[in-house]
Each structure stands twice: as C-alpha cells, then as structure tokens.
Design a protein around this motif. Sequence first.
Motif, PDB file in Angstrom:
ATOM      1  N   ASN A  49      11.916  19.978   5.606  1.00  0.00           N
ATOM      2  CA  ASN A  49      13.163  20.524   6.141  1.00  0.00           C
ATOM      3  C   ASN A  49      13.908  19.502   6.986  1.00  0.00           C
ATOM      4  OD1 ASN A  49      12.609  22.953   4.933  1.00  0.00           O
ATOM      5  ND2 ASN A  49      11.583  23.812   6.741  1.00  0.00           N
ATOM      6  N   ALA A  50      13.152  18.681   7.730  1.00  0.00           N
ATOM      7  CA  ALA A  50      13.779  17.717   8.627  1.00  0.00           C
ATOM      8  C   ALA A  50      14.139  16.416   7.909  1.00  0.00           C
ATOM      9  CB  ALA A  50      12.841  17.420   9.796  1.00  0.00           C
ATOM     10  N   GLY A  51      13.836  16.323   6.608  1.00  0.00           N
ATOM     11  CA  GLY A  51      14.171  15.100   5.864  1.00  0.00           C
ATOM     12  C   GLY A  51      13.315  13.911   6.245  1.00  0.00           C
ATOM     13  N   VAL A  52      12.105  14.163   6.731  1.00  0.00           N
ATOM     14  CA  VAL A  52      11.200  13.097   7.167  1.00  0.00           C
ATOM     15  C   VAL A  52      10.035  13.012   6.178  1.00  0.00           C
ATOM     16  CG1 VAL A  52       9.558  12.431   8.977  1.00  0.00           C
ATOM     17  CG2 VAL A  52      11.770  13.409   9.592  1.00  0.00           C
ATOM     18  N   SER A  53       9.608  11.788   5.835  1.00  0.00           N
ATOM     19  CA  SER A  53       8.407  11.657   5.025  1.00  0.00           C
ATOM     20  C   SER A  53       7.199  11.515   5.935  1.00  0.00           C
ATOM     21  CB  SER A  53       8.485  10.428   4.123  1.00  0.00           C
ATOM     22  OG  SER A  53       7.200  10.182   3.569  1.00  0.00           O
ATOM     23  N   VAL A  54       6.207  12.362   5.727  1.00  0.00           N
ATOM     24  CA  VAL A  54       4.992  12.261   6.540  1.00  0.00           C
ATOM     25  C   VAL A  54       3.856  11.640   5.734  1.00  0.00           C
ATOM     26  CG1 VAL A  54       5.575  14.173   8.039  1.00  0.00           C
ATOM     27  CG2 VAL A  54       4.311  14.626   5.934  1.00  0.00           C
ATOM     28  N   GLN A  55       4.172  11.036   4.585  1.00  0.00           N
ATOM     29  CA  GLN A  55       3.138  10.454   3.739  1.00  0.00           C
ATOM     30  C   GLN A  55       2.625   9.126   4.291  1.00  0.00           C
ATOM     31  OE1 GLN A  55       4.727  10.280  -0.280  1.00  0.00           O
ATOM     32  NE2 GLN A  55       3.784  12.265  -0.679  1.00  0.00           N
ATOM     33  N   SER A  56       1.364   8.888   4.073  1.00  0.00           N
ATOM     34  CA  SER A  56       0.775   7.578   4.335  1.00  0.00           C
ATOM     35  C   SER A  56      -0.070   7.160   3.140  1.00  0.00           C
ATOM     36  CB  SER A  56      -0.112   7.600   5.583  1.00  0.00           C
ATOM     37  OG  SER A  56       0.659   7.700   6.754  1.00  0.00           O
ATOM     38  N   THR A  57      -0.208   5.858   2.978  1.00  0.00           N
ATOM     39  CA  THR A  57      -1.074   5.294   1.951  1.00  0.00           C
ATOM     40  C   THR A  57      -2.076   4.389   2.652  1.00  0.00           C
ATOM     41  OG1 THR A  57       0.821   5.312   0.450  1.00  0.00           O
ATOM     42  CG2 THR A  57      -1.089   4.019  -0.241  1.00  0.00           C
ATOM     43  N   LEU A  58      -3.330   4.403   2.187  1.00  0.00           N
ATOM     44  CA  LEU A  58      -4.386   3.658   2.879  1.00  0.00           C
ATOM     45  C   LEU A  58      -5.047   2.647   1.948  1.00  0.00           C
ATOM     46  CD1 LEU A  58      -6.205   6.695   4.597  1.00  0.00           C
ATOM     47  CD2 LEU A  58      -4.319   5.318   5.519  1.00  0.00           C
ATOM     48  N   ILE A  59      -5.592   1.594   2.524  1.00  0.00           N
ATOM     49  CA  ILE A  59      -6.534   0.729   1.811  1.00  0.00           C
ATOM     50  C   ILE A  59      -7.874   0.863   2.524  1.00  0.00           C
ATOM     51  CG2 ILE A  59      -7.211  -1.676   1.385  1.00  0.00           C
ATOM     52  CD1 ILE A  59      -4.301  -2.313   0.824  1.00  0.00           C
ATOM     53  N   LEU A  60      -8.922   1.092   1.746  1.00  0.00           N
ATOM     54  CA  LEU A  60     -10.292   1.148   2.283  1.00  0.00           C
ATOM     55  C   LEU A  60     -11.076  -0.021   1.706  1.00  0.00           C
ATOM     56  CD1 LEU A  60     -12.921   2.472   3.463  1.00  0.00           C
ATOM     57  CD2 LEU A  60     -13.070   3.744   1.291  1.00  0.00           C
ATOM     58  N   GLY A  61     -11.646  -0.834   2.581  1.00  0.00           N
ATOM     59  CA  GLY A  61     -12.577  -1.875   2.146  1.00  0.00           C
ATOM     60  C   GLY A  61     -13.886  -1.652   2.865  1.00  0.00           C
ATOM     61  N   GLY A  62     -15.000  -1.816   2.186  1.00  0.00           N
ATOM     62  CA  GLY A  62     -16.258  -1.622   2.885  1.00  0.00           C
ATOM     63  C   GLY A  62     -17.463  -1.807   1.999  1.00  0.00           C
ATOM     64  N   GLN A  63     -18.605  -1.523   2.560  1.00  0.00           N
ATOM     65  CA  GLN A  63     -19.855  -1.640   1.821  1.00  0.00           C
ATOM     66  C   GLN A  63     -20.876  -0.680   2.422  1.00  0.00           C
ATOM     67  OE1 GLN A  63     -21.714  -5.561   1.757  1.00  0.00           O
ATOM     68  NE2 GLN A  63     -22.998  -5.018   0.011  1.00  0.00           N
ATOM     69  N   ILE A  64     -21.646  -0.042   1.536  1.00  0.00           N
ATOM     70  CA  ILE A  64     -22.772   0.800   1.954  1.00  0.00           C
ATOM     71  C   ILE A  64     -24.038   0.137   1.418  1.00  0.00           C
ATOM     72  CG2 ILE A  64     -23.874   3.061   1.636  1.00  0.00           C
ATOM     73  CD1 ILE A  64     -21.055   4.276   1.481  1.00  0.00           C
ATOM     74  N   ALA A  65     -25.098   0.094   2.228  1.00  0.00           N
ATOM     75  CA  ALA A  65     -26.337  -0.603   1.831  1.00  0.00           C
ATOM     76  C   ALA A  65     -26.775  -0.132   0.449  1.00  0.00           C
ATOM     77  CB  ALA A  65     -27.431  -0.347   2.863  1.00  0.00           C
TER      78      ALA A  65
END
Lengths: 274, 274
Positions: B106-122
């Motif tokens: 309604n307010a004409g605002v974008s609340v979207q975000s995009t993420l990058i995840l980098g990592g490792q699990i044993a």
Amino acid sequence: MTYCVGIEVGDGLVLASDTRTSASFDDVRSHRKMHTFQIEGERVFVVMSAGNLATTQLTISRLQHDMDANDGRPSLRTFSHLYQAAEYIGEVLAASQSRVSADAANAGVSVQSTLILGGQIAGERPGLYMIYPLGNAIAASPETPYLQIGEVKYGKPILDRMLTNRMSLGDAARCALVSLDSTIRSNLSVGAPIDLAIIGAGDLRVSHQQRLYDDTPLLARVRDEWGQRLANAVRDLPRFDWEPARPAGDTSLPPVPPPMHSMNPWGATGQSQQ
Amino acid sequence: MTYCVGIEVGDGLVLASDTRTSASFDDVRSHRKMHTFQIEGERVFVVMSAGNLATTQLTISRLQHDMDANDGRPSLRTFSHLYQAAEYIGEVLAASQSRVSADAANAGVSVQSTLILGGQIAGERPGLYMIYPLGNAIAASPETPYLQIGEVKYGKPILDRMLTNRMSLGDAARCALVSLDSTIRSNLSVGAPIDLAIIGAGDLRVSHQQRLYDDTPLLARVRDEWGQRLANAVRDLPRFDWEPARPAGDTSLPPVPPPMHSMNPWGATGQSQQ
C-alpha cells in the motif's frame, strides 16, 4: 538490447556500436545501429541508436529524406551549429515515436529510442550528444568525455577508470573495443559484429570505419591479450598478509575461462530459468 | 543500493560486501551487510544481504535468536547439510517480509531482500547459495563459481573474465576487491568500507576477516596499481592500421582520471539531473 558508446577526445571522436537486435530469445537478428550522413569537407554526422527498431528506422529514413530533398527546409544539410542538428534530430525522433505511441501504450510496447550523435560542422569543434526519447539532448564534457546508450553498465567501469580527453584516438578506440567486448561477454543480447567509426577533428568526414566480426584478427587479438593482461594484473596486485608467498616461478593464473554468457532479463529479484 | 559477491574456489570461499545504505540521496549511512554465525570446528555460516534493511535486520535477529535458544528446534545449530541451512534461512527471510508486506504494498515500498549464504558444515565441502526473496535458493557451480546481489553489473565483467574454481583464495579475493572497487567507482550508492571474509575449506570458521576503508593501505594500493595496469594494458593492445606508430619512448597514457561518480537512478530513459 544494444550497446553503443561515443568518446570525445581532443583529436576527435570514437563511435562504436554492436549490431544485435532481439524481439525475444528466439528472435535474434543483426541490424546496423550506426548511420552516417556527410557532405565531405563541410559536415559529418554519425547517429547511433538504442531502443525500438521501428522508431529508429523511421527516424533515420526521415533524416535521410529531409537531407536528400535539399529544398531549403531544415535538414542535416542546413545547420551551422551541431547543437542545432541535435535539436532537429530530437524533433524527428520524438515525432517518429508519437506517430505510434497511443497504440503502443495500449499494446504494452515501448516505442522509445535513445540516440547518440557525433559529428562536426565546418568552423566548429567536433561534438558528441545524447538525444533522449523526449527529443532533448545533453553533450559530453571534458569531465565526462563519453556517452553510452543501451546496456551501459558492464562496459562503464573501463571507461570511468581510463578515459581522459587528452587520450589519442587509438587509445580511446581500444577502450571502446574493450568496453564493447565486456558487454558482449556479460549480456547475450549484445553481440558482434562491432561497428567502429573514427572522426578525426577537422577531417569533416568519417576518417576510418571498420566492422569487426568475432573472427576479425584485430578483435580476436584484443580479446585474448586483454584477458591475459587482466590475469597478470590480478596476480600482481598486493598480496594479503594471510597468504602464503607465491611459489617462485609461479607466474601464471589458471587459463582464462571462455566467455560465460549469463543474462538475467528478469531484473534484480528475478530468478534464473533453465 | 548494495553490492555483495561470493566466490567459491577449490580452496574455499571468498565473501565481500560494501557497507553503504541509502534511503535517498540525502539519507546515506553505513551498515554492516555481512553477518557471521559459527561453532568453531563444527560449522560456519556467513550471510550477506541486499534490499530492505529492516527485513534483513529482522532476518538476522531471528537467525541469531533461534541459534541462541538452543532448544532443539531447527536453527543454524541443527542442520547437517548446508542446503538445509539455505532452505531454513529462506523460510526466515520470507516470513520476515510477509510480516509487513501488506502494508508495504500500500505504501509503495519494497520490503524484499536477497541473501548470499556461504559456509561449511563438518563432513561436507564448503558451499555458496543465493537466497531469493521468495525463500528459494540456487547454488554456485564450477561453471559459474560466483554469486552477486545488489548492484551487480559494474563488477561482473572482471569476474566473467577471470574467475575459475581452480584459482587460489588470494587471487579470488583480489578479483573480489577489484569487482567491489569498480562498482564503488561507478555507483555512488555503493561505498567503502569493504568487508572481506575468507573461509578456507576445512577450517570450519571464518579463516580471515578484514574491513578495508578508503585509506586502508591495501585497498589504496589495489586501486592505484589496478588503474596503472589497466592503462598499460590498453596502451599495449594491438594498434589500428590507421594509427601512426607510437613515438619511441612513449610508454605512458595520460594520468588515470580520479573516480568519476555518476549514477542514473532514473533508469534507461531517465535524464541527468543537476
């Protein structure tokens, strides 16, 4: 899409454009986007275009028709200042769009085009203008000696880092080729052959014109050597304190990768489609 | 705007982000866009964000809260595969957006975000994911060993030309710095300091982390030397047949220009405003 760049240096102008047009992914063709109008020894104009192809072709046809008519009415034949030519081309451009714009809006199609005009009229210095869809225009300046239209971002960093208006025409043309090649690599909808035109200050004609295909030796060499020189430059930049010393004799990075074409026409939040 | 890039090579991951946020031209601030979650020797995650700052902060807070709760419910503490962590982060991201999305539209605002995840699990190799606003994700691949979010175009050509997954972490980090610096030069809404993190394969923690300001000697040297090397590379590319021979002893282009910040937030057909 399209990519065209114009550069103004002290010695004259460099103009370069790609030739790929696409109505969709399965409708890709080649069209010339660089058009020349000249009366040798008196005046020369090169017009490059990005946007709706029908609008561009109508505009170019009208410019040519007015010039050929030679009936005393305003045309590229009549002006004594380049900014007047830019103003006139802007009027023709705006008129070419408005002819179809009402229907276009209904059909959800953009009929807008943006142009770059480079040229010289006897008695003046060469000049470079970007003509907006509305018909108004801005000129290049000593602080920003280049103008771009179409897919402008991929090829901009090399221009921002390198260009000065004291550069030779050859160095400026090499920057333009690298800028085009970077864009071609990163956006499938921009493609060779590349049209390159040089207007030497005072020549009052297109001094040199060249079409460079993927397998034209000069373009192939520029690509290979640029890739190799960038690889060496990355390798030679300062090392981080956490890095091991580079082994003696290790003077090369892995081979430079082949062009990796990837394009995201769905915008910032679009998702890759297979 | 924002620019973040993640690179996956055989030796591990390189993650780099700028820190500039802007609500408008007269509301520019610095915020960290790189967030680390780790249990040393067991698992490490670095999350970078582009888009709505409130959404990002809410997402990061929830990830941290779930991890701290340590109550057996799903959190970055519990997964045994990185793709599960990506899926979970995507769910948290989508939920963080939907909380306000009705009012936002309604307010004409974008609340979207995009993420990058980098990592490792044993037990696994390191991995790199881009998480879309919808919550789904794609992984980097050997053919395309990098992912970008935010203002991605200016910094892409150097990555397309250089990156291979056989590169050392140091060379990949140098590519990331050049990619960031090119973007900072060409878009005012991306700015230093730069956050840089290295996750060496098998280290199961952030191996090296560094914040580089405009006057940090390493970043200043990278900028100066890169500009000089590009100038030399342009000069050394093949000459055109219409060019005069370069005068003997002429080994330098004019001085490299200072950063020319120009930004066109009005889009392709927008016009420069003074």
